[in-house]
Write a protein that holds these residues in place. Structure first.
Motif, PDB file in Angstrom:
ATOM      1  N   MET A   1       0.836  -1.190   0.000  1.00  0.00           N
ATOM      2  CA  MET A   1       0.000   0.000   0.000  1.00  0.00           C
ATOM      3  C   MET A   1       0.873   1.242   0.000  1.00  0.00           C
ATOM      4  SD  MET A   1      -3.013   1.158   2.630  1.00  0.00           S
ATOM      5  CE  MET A   1      -4.180   0.029   1.876  1.00  0.00           C
ATOM      6  N   TRP A   2       0.460   2.280  -0.755  1.00  0.00           N
ATOM      7  CA  TRP A   2       1.162   3.555  -0.802  1.00  0.00           C
ATOM      8  C   TRP A   2       0.214   4.666  -0.357  1.00  0.00           C
ATOM      9  CZ3 TRP A   2       1.302  -0.159  -4.573  1.00  0.00           C
ATOM     10  CH2 TRP A   2       2.559  -0.744  -4.848  1.00  0.00           C
ATOM     11  N   ASN A   3       0.744   5.574   0.453  1.00  0.00           N
ATOM     12  CA  ASN A   3      -0.035   6.696   0.973  1.00  0.00           C
ATOM     13  C   ASN A   3       0.747   7.975   0.718  1.00  0.00           C
ATOM     14  OD1 ASN A   3      -1.565   8.509   2.372  1.00  0.00           O
ATOM     15  ND2 ASN A   3      -1.619   7.351   4.293  1.00  0.00           N
ATOM     16  N   SER A   4       0.185   8.883  -0.066  1.00  0.00           N
ATOM     17  CA  SER A   4       0.870  10.130  -0.380  1.00  0.00           C
ATOM     18  C   SER A   4      -0.132  11.275  -0.338  1.00  0.00           C
ATOM     19  CB  SER A   4       1.498  10.051  -1.774  1.00  0.00           C
ATOM     20  OG  SER A   4       0.506  10.205  -2.774  1.00  0.00           O
ATOM     21  N   PRO A   5       0.320  12.516  -0.308  1.00  0.00           N
ATOM     22  CA  PRO A   5      -0.605  13.655  -0.306  1.00  0.00           C
ATOM     23  C   PRO A   5      -1.524  13.681  -1.525  1.00  0.00           C
ATOM     24  CG  PRO A   5       1.598  14.367   0.309  1.00  0.00           C
ATOM     25  CD  PRO A   5       1.732  12.956  -0.151  1.00  0.00           C
ATOM     26  N   GLY A   6      -1.066  13.081  -2.610  1.00  0.00           N
ATOM     27  CA  GLY A   6      -1.873  13.091  -3.823  1.00  0.00           C
ATOM     28  C   GLY A   6      -2.906  11.987  -3.917  1.00  0.00           C
ATOM     29  N   GLY A   7      -2.838  10.989  -3.031  1.00  0.00           N
ATOM     30  CA  GLY A   7      -3.813   9.909  -3.087  1.00  0.00           C
ATOM     31  C   GLY A   7      -3.314   8.636  -2.427  1.00  0.00           C
ATOM     32  N   LEU A   8      -4.133   7.607  -2.510  1.00  0.00           N
ATOM     33  CA  LEU A   8      -3.844   6.308  -1.902  1.00  0.00           C
ATOM     34  C   LEU A   8      -3.857   5.239  -2.986  1.00  0.00           C
ATOM     35  CD1 LEU A   8      -6.380   6.733   1.021  1.00  0.00           C
ATOM     36  CD2 LEU A   8      -3.905   6.878   1.256  1.00  0.00           C
ATOM     37  N   ALA A  32      -7.524   5.729  -4.684  1.00  0.00           N
ATOM     38  CA  ALA A  32      -8.522   6.541  -3.985  1.00  0.00           C
ATOM     39  C   ALA A  32      -7.948   7.915  -3.700  1.00  0.00           C
ATOM     40  CB  ALA A  32      -8.962   5.868  -2.687  1.00  0.00           C
ATOM     41  N   ALA A  33      -8.839   8.893  -3.558  1.00  0.00           N
ATOM     42  CA  ALA A  33      -8.446  10.250  -3.195  1.00  0.00           C
ATOM     43  C   ALA A  33      -8.067  10.306  -1.721  1.00  0.00           C
ATOM     44  CB  ALA A  33      -9.586  11.219  -3.485  1.00  0.00           C
ATOM     45  N   PRO A  34      -7.276  11.298  -1.298  1.00  0.00           N
ATOM     46  CA  PRO A  34      -6.848  11.378   0.106  1.00  0.00           C
ATOM     47  C   PRO A  34      -8.008  11.412   1.099  1.00  0.00           C
ATOM     48  CG  PRO A  34      -5.575  12.884  -1.237  1.00  0.00           C
ATOM     49  CD  PRO A  34      -6.654  12.343  -2.128  1.00  0.00           C
ATOM     50  N   GLY A  35      -9.121  12.038   0.730  1.00  0.00           N
ATOM     51  CA  GLY A  35     -10.255  12.144   1.645  1.00  0.00           C
ATOM     52  C   GLY A  35     -11.042  10.864   1.814  1.00  0.00           C
ATOM     53  N   GLN A  36     -10.691   9.830   1.075  1.00  0.00           N
ATOM     54  CA  GLN A  36     -11.422   8.558   1.139  1.00  0.00           C
ATOM     55  C   GLN A  36     -10.653   7.492   1.914  1.00  0.00           C
ATOM     56  OE1 GLN A  36     -11.759   8.023  -3.144  1.00  0.00           O
ATOM     57  NE2 GLN A  36     -13.911   8.646  -3.093  1.00  0.00           N
ATOM     58  N   LYS A  37      -9.767   7.920   2.778  1.00  0.00           N
ATOM     59  CA  LYS A  37      -8.858   6.984   3.443  1.00  0.00           C
ATOM     60  C   LYS A  37      -9.596   5.919   4.234  1.00  0.00           C
ATOM     61  CE  LYS A  37      -4.826   6.693   6.481  1.00  0.00           C
ATOM     62  NZ  LYS A  37      -3.805   7.441   7.237  1.00  0.00           N
TER      63      LYS A  37
END
Length: 253
Positions: A1-8, A32-37
């Motif tokens: 899994m990758w998590n960055s300011p631009g998305g997941l 997914a977009a960051p707000g959908q974490k």
């Protein structure tokens, strides 16, 4: 899994690809977009998952048409493709309807499905027993027929002897509450509408959605993609073709 300011992002694959010489059965990437974490983590299996629908919510999905059809709507379609995944694809559709984020590839790993030979309902039953507490569902076999072969249902295994009237009543009772049923049967013996176009015979699993009692018809669906959402067979024929019948429903109201 990758998590960055631009998305997941999450890359998923079958675990056997890392432990043996076999090629990956599937590879899948989810974005997914960051707000959908929160939703993304749940969908990707990184949080404890449970059904989002309770039993009391399911009756609202039951449709009653003027032609006598009474059936469960809102069941998502899945196309099993060329693989012998009718059991796990049917389960994915049922789980999707209940709000459980689990797809046919994940179910295939749990159940030990083979892409060519498919899944034995007995193996699927054991797999569903393992996960029913995790997903807050109840899994129960309703009937086995004294019949060898087909989908791996051995003669005499935990036989629940049902006649046609009890078979029909079980279907009506569950589907009228918004609960589709998993139906294992032998194809190619009795006519159905529309006619079978993909698998002409052999063991198969599909979902029973409801009944038209006035016309004596069973309403069901196959996991073969568009065009297979609503299909029909005479209840008397469906009873004779049945190998097994299962129910999965939420534990709590």
């Amino acid at each position: 899994m990758w998590n960055s300011p631009g998305g997941l992002a999450a890359l998923e694959y079958n675990t056997e690809a890392l432990t043996g010489p076999a090629e990956p059965e599937f590879l899948r990437i989810k974005l997914a977009a960051p707000g959908q974490k929160a939703a993304f983590l749940q969908e990707s299996g990184h949080t404890i998952r449970k059904t989002s629908l309770g039993r009391s919510e399911l009756p609202r999905f039951v449709k009653r048409e003027s032609n006598g059809d009474t059936y469960v709507s809102n069941v998502p379609m899945v196309d099993q493709g060329a693989k012998g995944y009718c059991v796990v694809a049917s389960c994915q559709r049922l789980f999707g309807y209940l709000g459980i984020p689990c797809d046919q590839h994940e179910m295939a790993q749990i159940a030990g499905s083979d892409a060519d030979r498919g899944t034995s309902p007995m193996a699927m039953e054991e797999a569903l027993k393992k996960i029913d507490s995790r997903f807050k569902v109840n899994f129960k076999p309703l009937a086995y027929r004294l019949r060898g072969g087909g989908l791996g249902v051995p003669s005499g295994t935990r036989l629940i002897d049902v006649n046609q009237a009890k078979f029909q009543k079980s279907i009506q009772d569950y589907t009228s509450k918004g609960v589709p049923l998993l139906w294992a049967l032998q194809l190619g013996i009795y006519p159905e509408v529309p006619q079978i176009s993909l698998q002409a015979g052999g063991g198969h699993m599909r979902l029973i959605l409801g009944i038209n009692a006035e016309k004596g018809e069973l309403i069901f669906t196959d996991s073969w993609g568009a065009g297979h959402e609503i299909k029909r067979m005479k209840i008397s024929d469906a009873f004779q073709a049945t190998l097994a019948l299962y129910v999965i429903e939420p534990k709590e109201y």
